[in-house]
Design an enzyme around this catalytic site. Structure first.
Site, PDB file in Angstrom:
ATOM      1  N   LYS A 133       0.819  -1.202   0.000  1.00 36.17           N
ATOM      2  CA  LYS A 133       0.000   0.000   0.000  1.00 36.17           C
ATOM      3  C   LYS A 133       0.863   1.268   0.000  1.00 36.17           C
ATOM      4  O   LYS A 133       2.086   1.203   0.201  1.00 36.17           O
ATOM      5  CB  LYS A 133      -0.937  -0.028   1.204  1.00 36.17           C
ATOM      6  CG  LYS A 133      -1.941  -1.194   1.164  1.00 36.17           C
ATOM      7  CD  LYS A 133      -2.890  -1.144   2.347  1.00 36.17           C
ATOM      8  CE  LYS A 133      -3.901  -2.267   2.292  1.00 36.17           C
ATOM      9  NZ  LYS A 133      -4.844  -2.222   3.438  1.00 36.17           N
ATOM     10  N   ARG A 154      -1.234 -14.470   4.406  1.00 35.10           N
ATOM     11  CA  ARG A 154      -2.006 -13.771   5.433  1.00 35.10           C
ATOM     12  C   ARG A 154      -1.340 -13.903   6.798  1.00 35.10           C
ATOM     13  O   ARG A 154      -1.366 -12.976   7.609  1.00 35.10           O
ATOM     14  CB  ARG A 154      -3.443 -14.290   5.466  1.00 35.10           C
ATOM     15  CG  ARG A 154      -4.213 -14.008   4.177  1.00 35.10           C
ATOM     16  CD  ARG A 154      -5.641 -14.517   4.235  1.00 35.10           C
ATOM     17  NE  ARG A 154      -6.432 -13.764   5.179  1.00 35.10           N
ATOM     18  CZ  ARG A 154      -7.002 -12.584   4.916  1.00 35.10           C
ATOM     19  NH1 ARG A 154      -6.862 -12.038   3.716  1.00 35.10           N
ATOM     20  NH2 ARG A 154      -7.715 -11.970   5.828  1.00 35.10           N
ATOM     21  N   ARG A 204       2.886  -6.346   8.899  1.00 37.78           N
ATOM     22  CA  ARG A 204       2.024  -5.225   9.256  1.00 37.78           C
ATOM     23  C   ARG A 204       2.483  -4.551  10.543  1.00 37.78           C
ATOM     24  O   ARG A 204       2.344  -3.335  10.698  1.00 37.78           O
ATOM     25  CB  ARG A 204       0.577  -5.699   9.370  1.00 37.78           C
ATOM     26  CG  ARG A 204      -0.104  -5.870   8.014  1.00 37.78           C
ATOM     27  CD  ARG A 204      -1.452  -6.526   8.124  1.00 37.78           C
ATOM     28  NE  ARG A 204      -2.198  -6.439   6.864  1.00 37.78           N
ATOM     29  CZ  ARG A 204      -3.266  -7.189   6.596  1.00 37.78           C
ATOM     30  NH1 ARG A 204      -3.693  -8.083   7.468  1.00 37.78           N
ATOM     31  NH2 ARG A 204      -3.887  -7.042   5.437  1.00 37.78           N
ATOM     32  N   ASN A 221      -2.490  -0.434   7.077  1.00 30.63           N
ATOM     33  CA  ASN A 221      -1.763  -1.597   7.601  1.00 30.63           C
ATOM     34  C   ASN A 221      -0.712  -2.126   6.627  1.00 30.63           C
ATOM     35  O   ASN A 221      -0.255  -3.252   6.758  1.00 30.63           O
ATOM     36  CB  ASN A 221      -2.740  -2.713   7.985  1.00 30.63           C
ATOM     37  CG  ASN A 221      -3.629  -3.131   6.827  1.00 30.63           C
ATOM     38  OD1 ASN A 221      -3.379  -2.790   5.674  1.00 30.63           O
ATOM     39  ND2 ASN A 221      -4.688  -3.866   7.142  1.00 30.63           N
ATOM     40  N   HIS A 244      -1.921  -5.836   1.634  1.00 27.65           N
ATOM     41  CA  HIS A 244      -3.207  -6.472   1.341  1.00 27.65           C
ATOM     42  C   HIS A 244      -2.947  -7.887   0.855  1.00 27.65           C
ATOM     43  O   HIS A 244      -1.936  -8.164   0.197  1.00 27.65           O
ATOM     44  CB  HIS A 244      -3.953  -5.693   0.252  1.00 27.65           C
ATOM     45  CG  HIS A 244      -5.097  -6.457  -0.346  1.00 27.65           C
ATOM     46  ND1 HIS A 244      -6.371  -6.430   0.197  1.00 27.65           N
ATOM     47  CD2 HIS A 244      -5.172  -7.264  -1.443  1.00 27.65           C
ATOM     48  CE1 HIS A 244      -7.170  -7.189  -0.546  1.00 27.65           C
ATOM     49  NE2 HIS A 244      -6.472  -7.704  -1.537  1.00 27.65           N
TER      50      HIS A 244
END
Length: 237
Positions: A24, A98, A118, A132, A135
Protein backbone atom coordinates in the site's frame (compact mmCIF):
# COMPACT_ATOMS: atom_id res chain seq x y z
CA UNK A 1 9.31 -42.40 -9.87
CA UNK A 2 8.39 -42.85 -6.22
CA UNK A 3 8.18 -39.07 -5.77
CA UNK A 4 5.71 -38.86 -8.62
CA UNK A 5 3.36 -41.46 -7.20
CA UNK A 6 3.46 -39.83 -3.76
CA UNK A 7 2.09 -36.52 -5.07
CA UNK A 8 -1.64 -36.38 -4.43
CA UNK A 9 -4.01 -34.01 -6.18
CA UNK A 10 -4.47 -32.03 -2.98
CA UNK A 11 -0.72 -31.58 -2.53
CA UNK A 12 -0.36 -30.54 -6.15
CA UNK A 13 -3.06 -27.90 -5.87
CA UNK A 14 -1.71 -26.42 -2.62
CA UNK A 15 1.78 -26.30 -4.08
CA UNK A 16 0.55 -24.32 -7.06
CA UNK A 17 -1.69 -21.93 -5.11
CA UNK A 18 -1.44 -18.25 -5.91
CA UNK A 19 -2.58 -15.03 -4.31
CA UNK A 20 -2.46 -11.29 -4.85
CA UNK A 21 -0.41 -9.11 -2.53
CA UNK A 22 -0.49 -5.32 -2.51
CA UNK A 23 2.09 -3.02 -0.97
CA UNK A 24 0.00 0.00 0.00
CA UNK A 25 1.00 3.68 -0.34
CA UNK A 26 2.32 4.00 3.24
CA UNK A 27 4.74 1.11 2.66
CA UNK A 28 5.73 1.98 -0.91
CA UNK A 29 9.14 3.31 0.17
CA UNK A 30 9.83 -0.02 1.91
CA UNK A 31 8.88 -2.13 -1.11
CA UNK A 32 12.37 -3.57 -1.68
CA UNK A 33 12.68 -4.76 1.92
CA UNK A 34 9.18 -6.23 1.86
CA UNK A 35 9.80 -8.08 -1.41
CA UNK A 36 13.07 -9.49 -0.09
CA UNK A 37 11.23 -10.66 3.02
CA UNK A 38 8.60 -12.30 0.84
CA UNK A 39 11.20 -14.23 -1.16
CA UNK A 40 13.09 -15.23 2.00
CA UNK A 41 9.91 -16.86 3.31
CA UNK A 42 9.52 -19.27 0.41
CA UNK A 43 7.26 -17.33 -1.98
CA UNK A 44 7.78 -16.94 -5.71
CA UNK A 45 6.95 -13.51 -7.14
CA UNK A 46 5.41 -14.36 -10.50
CA UNK A 47 4.36 -10.86 -11.54
CA UNK A 48 4.91 -7.30 -10.33
CA UNK A 49 3.21 -4.07 -11.30
CA UNK A 50 3.46 -0.52 -9.99
CA UNK A 51 0.29 1.52 -10.45
CA UNK A 52 -1.64 4.44 -9.02
CA UNK A 53 -5.34 3.66 -8.79
CA UNK A 54 -8.09 6.12 -9.52
CA UNK A 55 -10.86 6.33 -6.89
CA UNK A 56 -13.12 4.41 -9.28
CA UNK A 57 -10.56 1.62 -9.66
CA UNK A 58 -9.98 1.44 -5.91
CA UNK A 59 -13.74 1.22 -5.33
CA UNK A 60 -13.97 -1.64 -7.84
CA UNK A 61 -11.06 -3.48 -6.22
CA UNK A 62 -12.61 -3.22 -2.75
CA UNK A 63 -16.23 -3.58 -3.82
CA UNK A 64 -16.71 -6.27 -1.17
CA UNK A 65 -16.38 -3.52 1.46
CA UNK A 66 -19.07 -1.38 -0.13
CA UNK A 67 -21.63 -0.14 2.42
CA UNK A 68 -19.28 -0.32 5.39
CA UNK A 69 -18.46 2.86 7.25
CA UNK A 70 -14.75 2.72 6.36
CA UNK A 71 -15.30 2.22 2.61
CA UNK A 72 -14.88 5.90 1.56
CA UNK A 73 -11.70 6.25 3.63
CA UNK A 74 -10.32 2.99 2.22
CA UNK A 75 -10.96 4.12 -1.36
CA UNK A 76 -9.39 7.53 -0.70
CA UNK A 77 -6.35 5.97 0.90
CA UNK A 78 -5.73 3.34 -1.82
CA UNK A 79 -5.90 6.02 -4.51
CA UNK A 80 -3.71 8.51 -2.61
CA UNK A 81 -0.36 7.23 -3.89
CA UNK A 82 1.47 4.51 -5.83
CA UNK A 83 1.01 0.88 -4.90
CA UNK A 84 2.72 -2.34 -5.96
CA UNK A 85 0.68 -5.41 -6.95
CA UNK A 86 2.39 -8.79 -6.68
CA UNK A 87 1.28 -12.26 -7.71
CA UNK A 88 2.72 -14.74 -5.22
CA UNK A 89 2.95 -18.52 -5.45
CA UNK A 90 3.74 -21.07 -2.75
CA UNK A 91 2.33 -24.10 -1.03
CA UNK A 92 -0.85 -23.04 0.79
CA UNK A 93 -0.07 -19.56 -0.52
CA UNK A 94 -3.20 -17.65 0.52
CA UNK A 95 -3.06 -18.59 4.20
CA UNK A 96 0.73 -18.44 4.33
CA UNK A 97 0.72 -14.86 3.02
CA UNK A 98 -2.01 -13.77 5.43
CA UNK A 99 0.01 -15.23 8.30
CA UNK A 100 3.16 -13.41 7.18
CA UNK A 101 1.24 -10.12 6.96
CA UNK A 102 -0.22 -10.47 10.43
CA UNK A 103 -3.54 -9.16 11.80
CA UNK A 104 -5.37 -6.45 9.90
CA UNK A 105 -5.31 -4.14 12.92
CA UNK A 106 -1.87 -2.63 13.33
CA UNK A 107 -2.35 -2.27 17.10
CA UNK A 108 -3.05 -5.99 17.42
CA UNK A 109 -0.18 -6.90 15.08
CA UNK A 110 2.34 -4.86 17.06
CA UNK A 111 1.09 -6.24 20.36
CA UNK A 112 0.84 -9.94 19.54
CA UNK A 113 2.71 -10.52 16.23
CA UNK A 114 5.61 -8.04 16.40
CA UNK A 115 7.55 -9.87 13.66
CA UNK A 116 4.71 -9.66 11.14
CA UNK A 117 4.98 -7.33 8.17
CA UNK A 118 2.02 -5.22 9.26
CA UNK A 119 3.57 -4.74 12.67
CA UNK A 120 6.79 -3.55 11.04
CA UNK A 121 5.44 -1.40 8.21
CA UNK A 122 1.86 -0.49 9.15
CA UNK A 123 0.88 2.85 10.66
CA UNK A 124 -1.39 3.45 13.61
CA UNK A 125 -3.72 6.33 12.79
CA UNK A 126 -6.97 7.73 14.12
CA UNK A 127 -8.66 7.03 10.78
CA UNK A 128 -8.76 3.24 11.01
CA UNK A 129 -6.88 0.06 10.26
CA UNK A 130 -6.51 0.39 6.49
CA UNK A 131 -3.02 1.92 6.91
CA UNK A 132 -1.76 -1.60 7.60
CA UNK A 133 0.83 -1.56 4.77
CA UNK A 134 -0.29 -4.70 2.93
CA UNK A 135 -3.21 -6.47 1.34
CA UNK A 136 -3.80 -10.15 0.65
CA UNK A 137 -6.62 -12.07 -1.01
CA UNK A 138 -9.10 -13.66 1.37
CA UNK A 139 -9.79 -16.87 -0.57
CA UNK A 140 -9.36 -18.63 -3.92
CA UNK A 141 -12.21 -16.78 -5.64
CA UNK A 142 -10.96 -13.38 -4.50
CA UNK A 143 -7.39 -14.27 -5.47
CA UNK A 144 -8.51 -15.05 -9.02
CA UNK A 145 -10.58 -11.86 -9.26
CA UNK A 146 -7.87 -9.61 -7.83
CA UNK A 147 -5.07 -11.13 -9.91
CA UNK A 148 -7.07 -10.52 -13.08
CA UNK A 149 -7.88 -7.00 -11.89
CA UNK A 150 -4.19 -6.08 -12.19
CA UNK A 151 -3.07 -8.75 -14.67
CA UNK A 152 -6.07 -9.41 -16.96
CA UNK A 153 -4.13 -11.61 -19.41
CA UNK A 154 -2.43 -13.76 -16.79
CA UNK A 155 -3.26 -17.46 -16.85
CA UNK A 156 -3.75 -18.57 -13.26
CA UNK A 157 -2.84 -22.24 -13.54
CA UNK A 158 -0.74 -24.75 -11.66
CA UNK A 159 3.01 -24.38 -11.44
CA UNK A 160 4.65 -27.40 -13.00
CA UNK A 161 7.03 -29.50 -10.94
CA UNK A 162 10.52 -30.18 -12.22
CA UNK A 163 9.71 -33.80 -13.10
CA UNK A 164 6.63 -32.66 -15.04
CA UNK A 165 8.68 -30.24 -17.12
CA UNK A 166 11.27 -32.94 -17.83
CA UNK A 167 8.55 -35.43 -18.73
CA UNK A 168 6.92 -32.95 -21.12
CA UNK A 169 10.23 -32.25 -22.85
CA UNK A 170 10.99 -35.95 -23.28
CA UNK A 171 7.56 -36.80 -24.65
CA UNK A 172 6.74 -33.76 -26.76
CA UNK A 173 9.88 -31.83 -27.68
CA UNK A 174 12.79 -34.25 -27.93
CA UNK A 175 11.33 -36.52 -30.68
CA UNK A 176 11.09 -33.51 -33.01
CA UNK A 177 13.80 -31.17 -31.81
CA UNK A 178 16.64 -33.68 -31.49
CA UNK A 179 16.59 -34.78 -35.17
CA UNK A 180 16.21 -31.14 -36.21
CA UNK A 181 19.29 -30.03 -34.27
CA UNK A 182 21.26 -33.04 -35.56
CA UNK A 183 20.36 -32.15 -39.16
CA UNK A 184 21.24 -28.52 -38.48
CA UNK A 185 24.70 -29.49 -37.22
CA UNK A 186 25.29 -31.61 -40.31
CA UNK A 187 23.95 -29.07 -42.79
CA UNK A 188 25.55 -25.94 -41.27
CA UNK A 189 23.44 -23.47 -43.28
CA UNK A 190 24.30 -19.79 -43.63
CA UNK A 191 21.07 -18.80 -41.85
CA UNK A 192 20.69 -21.42 -39.10
CA UNK A 193 17.59 -19.94 -37.48
CA UNK A 194 15.70 -19.66 -40.74
CA UNK A 195 16.84 -23.13 -41.78
CA UNK A 196 15.71 -24.60 -38.45
CA UNK A 197 12.35 -22.84 -38.64
CA UNK A 198 11.79 -24.19 -42.15
CA UNK A 199 12.85 -27.70 -41.10
CA UNK A 200 10.49 -27.72 -38.11
CA UNK A 201 7.69 -26.38 -40.27
CA UNK A 202 8.10 -29.24 -42.75
CA UNK A 203 8.51 -31.87 -40.01
CA UNK A 204 5.75 -30.71 -37.71
CA UNK A 205 4.21 -33.85 -36.14
CA UNK A 206 0.98 -31.96 -35.51
CA UNK A 207 0.58 -30.86 -39.11
CA UNK A 208 -2.79 -32.13 -40.41
CA UNK A 209 -2.55 -34.62 -43.25
CA UNK A 210 -4.81 -34.18 -46.22
CA UNK A 211 -6.01 -37.47 -47.71
CA UNK A 212 -6.48 -37.42 -51.50
CA UNK A 213 -10.08 -37.05 -52.48
CA UNK A 214 -11.49 -39.79 -54.77
CA UNK A 215 -12.15 -38.66 -58.30
CA UNK A 216 -15.81 -38.25 -58.82
CA UNK A 217 -17.34 -40.41 -61.48
CA UNK A 218 -19.30 -37.80 -63.36
CA UNK A 219 -19.67 -36.23 -66.78
CA UNK A 220 -16.98 -33.55 -67.14
CA UNK A 221 -19.22 -31.52 -69.45
CA UNK A 222 -20.85 -28.70 -67.59
CA UNK A 223 -23.78 -28.49 -70.02
CA UNK A 224 -25.55 -31.48 -71.51
CA UNK A 225 -28.28 -31.36 -74.10
CA UNK A 226 -30.32 -34.56 -74.23
CA UNK A 227 -30.59 -36.21 -77.63
CA UNK A 228 -33.95 -36.30 -79.31
CA UNK A 229 -35.37 -39.40 -81.02
CA UNK A 230 -34.06 -38.48 -84.51
CA UNK A 231 -30.51 -38.08 -83.24
CA UNK A 232 -30.77 -41.44 -81.53
CA UNK A 233 -31.90 -43.09 -84.78
CA UNK A 234 -28.90 -41.60 -86.65
CA UNK A 235 -26.50 -42.87 -84.01
CA UNK A 236 -27.95 -46.34 -84.19
CA UNK A 237 -27.63 -46.38 -87.99
Amino acid sequence: MSSVSSDTDAEYQTYSERTLAIIKPEAYENAEDIENHICDNGFMILARREVRLTPEQAAELYKGHYGRHHFPHLVAHMSSGPIIALVLAARNCIQKWRTLMGPARVVEAQAYWPDSLRACYGRRTKYGDYFNALHGSENHAEALREIHFFFPNMIVGPILRRWQISDYIQKNLSPTLTPALTALAQERPAEPLLWLADYLNHHNPNQPEWTPQPREQRDEEKCHTPLNSQDLDQLVK
